[in-house]
Design a protein around this motif. Sequence first.
Motif, mmCIF file in Angstrom:
data_model
loop_
_atom_site.group_PDB
_atom_site.id
_atom_site.type_symbol
_atom_site.label_atom_id
_atom_site.label_comp_id
_atom_site.label_asym_id
_atom_site.label_seq_id
_atom_site.Cartn_x
_atom_site.Cartn_y
_atom_site.Cartn_z
ATOM 1 N N ALA A 1 -15.280 -8.309 -3.080
ATOM 2 C CA ALA A 1 -14.956 -8.130 -1.666
ATOM 3 C C ALA A 1 -14.982 -9.459 -0.927
ATOM 4 C CB ALA A 1 -15.931 -7.144 -1.020
ATOM 5 N N ALA A 2 -15.969 -10.306 -1.236
ATOM 6 C CA ALA A 2 -16.051 -11.616 -0.597
ATOM 7 C C ALA A 2 -14.858 -12.487 -1.001
ATOM 8 C CB ALA A 2 -17.365 -12.300 -0.978
ATOM 9 N N TYR A 3 -14.471 -12.398 -2.271
ATOM 10 C CA TYR A 3 -13.322 -13.158 -2.763
ATOM 11 C C TYR A 3 -12.048 -12.673 -2.082
ATOM 12 C CZ TYR A 3 -10.379 -15.492 -6.301
ATOM 13 O OH TYR A 3 -9.470 -16.290 -6.954
ATOM 14 N N ALA A 4 -11.882 -11.358 -1.991
ATOM 15 C CA ALA A 4 -10.690 -10.790 -1.347
ATOM 16 C C ALA A 4 -10.599 -11.203 0.118
ATOM 17 C CB ALA A 4 -10.716 -9.268 -1.474
ATOM 18 N N ALA A 5 -11.727 -11.173 0.814
ATOM 19 C CA ALA A 5 -11.744 -11.524 2.231
ATOM 20 C C ALA A 5 -11.354 -12.979 2.447
ATOM 21 C CB ALA A 5 -13.128 -11.254 2.819
ATOM 22 N N GLY B 1 0.794 -1.212 0.000
ATOM 23 C CA GLY B 1 0.000 0.000 0.000
ATOM 24 C C GLY B 1 0.829 1.265 0.000
ATOM 25 N N LYS B 2 2.060 1.168 0.510
ATOM 26 C CA LYS B 2 2.944 2.331 0.542
ATOM 27 C C LYS B 2 3.919 2.297 -0.628
ATOM 28 C CE LYS B 2 2.721 2.361 5.600
ATOM 29 N NZ LYS B 2 3.488 2.148 6.856
ATOM 30 N N GLY C 1 -5.689 -7.286 2.371
ATOM 31 C CA GLY C 1 -5.824 -6.078 3.168
ATOM 32 C C GLY C 1 -5.410 -4.849 2.381
ATOM 33 N N PRO C 2 -4.953 -3.807 3.067
ATOM 34 C CA PRO C 2 -4.567 -2.560 2.400
ATOM 35 C C PRO C 2 -3.501 -2.788 1.340
ATOM 36 C CG PRO C 2 -4.669 -2.257 4.781
ATOM 37 C CD PRO C 2 -4.829 -3.725 4.536
ATOM 38 N N GLY C 3 -3.664 -2.116 0.206
ATOM 39 C CA GLY C 3 -2.688 -2.220 -0.865
ATOM 40 C C GLY C 3 -2.972 -3.325 -1.855
ATOM 41 N N TRP C 4 -4.073 -4.058 -1.668
ATOM 42 C CA TRP C 4 -4.440 -5.108 -2.623
ATOM 43 C C TRP C 4 -5.797 -4.747 -3.222
ATOM 44 C CZ3 TRP C 4 -3.699 -11.045 -1.528
ATOM 45 C CH2 TRP C 4 -3.886 -11.759 -2.722
ATOM 46 N N TYR C 5 -5.800 -4.372 -4.499
ATOM 47 C CA TYR C 5 -7.013 -3.970 -5.200
ATOM 48 C C TYR C 5 -7.593 -5.155 -5.974
ATOM 49 C CZ TYR C 5 -5.389 0.872 -4.530
ATOM 50 O OH TYR C 5 -4.958 2.065 -4.005
ATOM 51 N N PHE C 6 -8.882 -5.394 -5.816
ATOM 52 C CA PHE C 6 -9.635 -6.306 -6.668
ATOM 53 C C PHE C 6 -10.576 -5.438 -7.486
ATOM 54 C CE2 PHE C 6 -7.893 -9.010 -3.506
ATOM 55 C CZ PHE C 6 -7.810 -10.287 -4.055
ATOM 56 N N LEU C 7 -10.421 -5.466 -8.812
ATOM 57 C CA LEU C 7 -11.025 -4.437 -9.652
ATOM 58 C C LEU C 7 -11.972 -4.997 -10.702
ATOM 59 C CD1 LEU C 7 -7.771 -2.346 -10.245
ATOM 60 C CD2 LEU C 7 -9.630 -1.816 -8.647
ATOM 61 N N THR C 8 -13.048 -4.266 -10.924
ATOM 62 C CA THR C 8 -13.964 -4.510 -12.017
ATOM 63 C C THR C 8 -14.268 -3.168 -12.662
ATOM 64 O OG1 THR C 8 -16.055 -5.591 -12.630
ATOM 65 C CG2 THR C 8 -16.047 -4.334 -10.568
ATOM 66 N N GLY C 9 -15.141 -3.170 -13.655
ATOM 67 C CA GLY C 9 -15.461 -1.912 -14.328
ATOM 68 C C GLY C 9 -16.222 -2.160 -15.612
ATOM 69 N N ASP C 10 -16.293 -1.126 -16.419
ATOM 70 C CA ASP C 10 -16.951 -1.256 -17.714
ATOM 71 C C ASP C 10 -16.209 -2.300 -18.554
ATOM 72 O OD1 ASP C 10 -16.810 -0.197 -20.790
ATOM 73 O OD2 ASP C 10 -18.794 0.132 -19.905
ATOM 74 N N PRO C 11 -16.926 -3.296 -19.097
ATOM 75 C CA PRO C 11 -16.253 -4.372 -19.825
ATOM 76 C C PRO C 11 -15.350 -3.894 -20.959
ATOM 77 C CG PRO C 11 -18.512 -4.995 -19.356
ATOM 78 C CD PRO C 11 -18.367 -3.552 -18.942
#
Length: 327
Positions: free
Chosen positions: A109-113, A88-89, A118-128
């Motif tokens: 979020a459920a998958y990440a959990a 994250g830093k 934790g901080p610094g780990w992005y799980f991302l989605t968006g416009d296809p």
Amino acid sequence: MIRGFMLRGLAVAAILATAPAAQARWELDYFPNTPLLTQEGEKVRFVDDVLDGRIAVVNFIYLDCPDICGLATARLAKVYEWLGERMGKEIVFVSISLTPEQDTPEELAAYAAAFGAGPGWYFLTGDPEEVALLRYKLGERSKQLSDHRSDMLIGNPLTGEWRRSSLMGNLVTATAEILALDPDWVPPQAEVKVIEGETLERFAARNREGEGLFIKGCAACHSIGDGVRVGPDLEGVTLRRDRDWLMRYIMSPDRMLAEGDPIAVTLDAAYPAVRMPAFGLGENDAADLVQYLHSETLRLEGVAEPAAAAHDGHTAHDLDDPSDHQH
């Protein structure tokens, strides 16, 4: 056995000190500043907010993948743990959905959990369409689950250096490849080595002395690879911490806490049951203990000999070939 142990240690020194040959230079203007959604539902942009000048580890996931995606994410979670306060830093992990048309932030979020992200780990989605452009630029061009890559892309947007690394190979090597993207990082094995003129017997003896120190003073609160006890698991600690810091903390944890060292303060707050005691170890004892901790990490990860590593397809990969590392 002694000679095999020494050669394995020297092999790792070579691995950690040598950058993979296949790499690319991608300056910041190469990347689209794609709008994305995080697992918390936060709107971010890929360059400005996610990369943000930090070393990045990027992989792509199918949430409904029955095998390799979950395994790859679990292995990435171990690297995440080893990288500690850098996350994250200085370093970010970026896991991008390959089915953004169906994956919501709540599902991510459920998958990440499930993997302790934790901080610094992005799980991302968006416009296809936006995500499709980003993944293409990052070399992920599969059309279905059965042919997508299971490796990771690592890079430093400030230096423009990017390469692929395996999540299925040795995690010590993978972690070192990430850290090596920082021009100021010094591989720990450079300080944990055979002293010039030292016999193999003495080298092994120093490792046994470190083991004895660990059993006597550390094992009641710490494991090496068996999870958290009263204190943190110490597997990978020589990658997670700067060696000079680790030596000082082993010798004088009370002083570092009193001086307000930020890592010492964080550890004291995270593990309040027992405060790290000062055993009065000198520099030689501390060095033996550090060597033992590092050699145990190498042993647990089964580091390959140089000849095997040179022919192993997991050290580096062509950034433009999407056929490598398929399901």
